[in-house]
Design a protein around this motif. Structure first.
Motif, PDB file in Angstrom:
ATOM      1  N   TYR A 236      -6.340 -53.837  80.669  1.00 40.80           N
ATOM      2  CA  TYR A 236      -6.551 -53.059  79.450  1.00 40.80           C
ATOM      3  C   TYR A 236      -6.774 -51.580  79.743  1.00 40.80           C
ATOM      4  CZ  TYR A 236      -8.650 -51.463  75.090  1.00 40.80           C
ATOM      5  OH  TYR A 236      -8.936 -50.759  73.944  1.00 40.80           O
ATOM      6  N   SER A 237      -7.681 -51.326  80.694  1.00 42.87           N
ATOM      7  CA  SER A 237      -8.030 -49.927  80.986  1.00 42.87           C
ATOM      8  C   SER A 237      -7.012 -49.240  81.875  1.00 42.87           C
ATOM      9  CB  SER A 237      -9.398 -49.877  81.683  1.00 42.87           C
ATOM     10  OG  SER A 237      -9.325 -50.484  82.970  1.00 42.87           O
ATOM     11  N   ARG A 238      -6.222 -50.016  82.623  1.00 41.54           N
ATOM     12  CA  ARG A 238      -5.244 -49.494  83.594  1.00 41.54           C
ATOM     13  C   ARG A 238      -5.900 -48.752  84.749  1.00 41.54           C
ATOM     14  NH1 ARG A 238      -1.002 -52.586  82.226  1.00 41.54           N
ATOM     15  NH2 ARG A 238      -0.534 -52.423  80.015  1.00 41.54           N
TER      16      ARG A 238
END
Length: 288
Positions: A236-238
Motif C-alpha cells: 500500500y505505502s510502496r
C-alpha cells in the motif's frame, strides 16, 4: 546431466535397519498385545488386514504382508528402491512380530487402556520407520501416487481411505469398536508427529515494523536467537522496509511476542510451524 544419488554409508544403513526394526516390533506389539484382541483396529492397509484376519481366522501377519506387496511393487517403480526396500523390511519384521505374539495374552482387556497404550506404540513404531526412511503401511505409497496424479494433499487422501476403513470396521466389530479405532488412529498420528519432528517443536517468526533494527537486536540479546533481515516493500505505502525473520522454540514464542510488543505494539507478527530445522546457527547462544 542428472546428479547421481549419494549412496548410504554402512553406518547409515545399520542405523536405518536398527530403528526400522524397533519401529516394526513396537507396532507389532501394539497390535497384538493391545488392539486386535480388544477389537480395535489401525487405519490403512493394516486395518483392512485386521478385519480380514478376524473374518477368516487366518494369521494377521500373513494378510499384512500380502496386502502390502502390490503397493510396495508400485513404490519400488515410482518412489524409489531404498524407500521400497526399507518399507518391505519393516513390514516383514512387523508381520513376524504379530505372528510370534498372536497367542500371547493381551496386556489389558480394558478398551480405554488398550486404545491409549496401543495408539502410543503404533505412533512410536510408524514414526521411527518414517524418520529413518521407510514406512509400515502401503497406504502412504498409494496416497503419494494419487496425490501426484490428482493434485490432492496426501493427508486428505489418507483420511478418505480411513473413513471407508473405519466405517467397514463398524460392521465387522461394532460401532463402539469403530469409534475406539478412530481415537487410536488420532492418538497414533499425534505420536508420529512427535517422533518424526521431535519434541522440541520450532516456530518461524516474521516481524514487520519500522523499529526492525531495535527488535532484531533485542531478540539476539534477550533470547539469544539469530535474526535475518529480508528486503520488503509495502503493497500500500510502496515504501522499502526490512522484515525480521527468526526461528525459535515453541516455549520462546510468548517471550518473543512480548519483546516485540514492548518496542512496537503495532508490529505485524506472523508465526508458522517448522517441521524440522537443520544447519545454520539455530543453536541458542548463551546470554550473559
Amino acid at each position: 546431466m542428472a546428479k547421481a544419488h549419494r549412496k548410504l554409508s554402512l553406518l547409515e544403513i545399520l542405523k536405518r535397519v536398527v530403528f526400522i526394526t524397533i519401529g516394526a516390533i513396537l507396532m507389532g506389539v501394539g497390535l497384538e498385545l493391545f488392539l486386535v484382541n480388544n477389537s480395535v483396529i489401525d487405519g490403512g492397509i493394516t486395518g483392512i488386514a485386521i478385519m480380514v484376519s478376524h473374518l477368516t481366522n487366518l494369521p494377521l501377519g500373513l494378510f499384512i504382508l500380502i496386502f502390502n506387496l502390490p503397493f510396495l511393487f508400485i513404490g519400488f517403480k515410482q518412489i524409489g528402491k531404498t524407500f521400497a526396500l526399507s518399507t518391505l523390511y519393516g513390514i516383514i519384521v512387523m508381520s513376524v512380530t504379530t505372528q510370534l505374539l498372536h497367542h500371547v495374552h493381551p496386556f489389558t482387556e480394558e478398551k480405554l487402556l488398550a486404545v491409549l497404550f496401543g495408539g502410543i506404540l503404533l505412533g512410536a513404531g510408524v514414526g521411527l520407520a518414517i524418520r529413518y526412511g521407510g514406512s509400515l503401511d502401503g497406504t502412504e505409497i498409494v496416497a503419494i501416487l494419487v496425490s501426484k496424479k490428482m493434485g490432492m494433499p496426501v493427508g486428505q487422501i489418507i483420511m478418505l481411505v480411513n473413513v471407508f476403513i473405519f466405517s467397514a470396521a463398524g460392521f465387522v466389530f461394532g460401532w463402539d469398536s469403530a469409534m475406539y479405532s478412530m481415537v487410536t488412529y488420532y492418538l497414533a498420528t499425534k505420536v508420529i508427529d512427535i517422533v518424526v519432528e521431535g519434541i522440541e517443536e520450532s516456530k518461524s517468526v516474521t516481524i514487520i515494523s519500522p523499529s526492525y533494527e531495535e527488535i532484531s537486536e533485542s531478540i539476539m540479546t534477550r533470547l539469544g536467537r539469530s535474526t535475518t533481515y529480508i528486503q520488503a516493500r509495502g503493497g500500500y505505502s510502496r515504501e522499502e522496509t526490512q522484515m525480521v525473520y527468526c526461528v525459535v522454540s515453541r516455549l520462546e514464542v510468548a517471550k518473543l511476542k512480548s519483546i516485540v510488543q514492548e518496542i512496537d505494539p503495532r508490529a505485524f507478527i506472523a508465526i508458522e510451524h517448522v517441521s524440522d530445522v537443520a544447519g545454520g546457527n539455530f543453536a541458542k547462544k548463551d546470554i550473559h
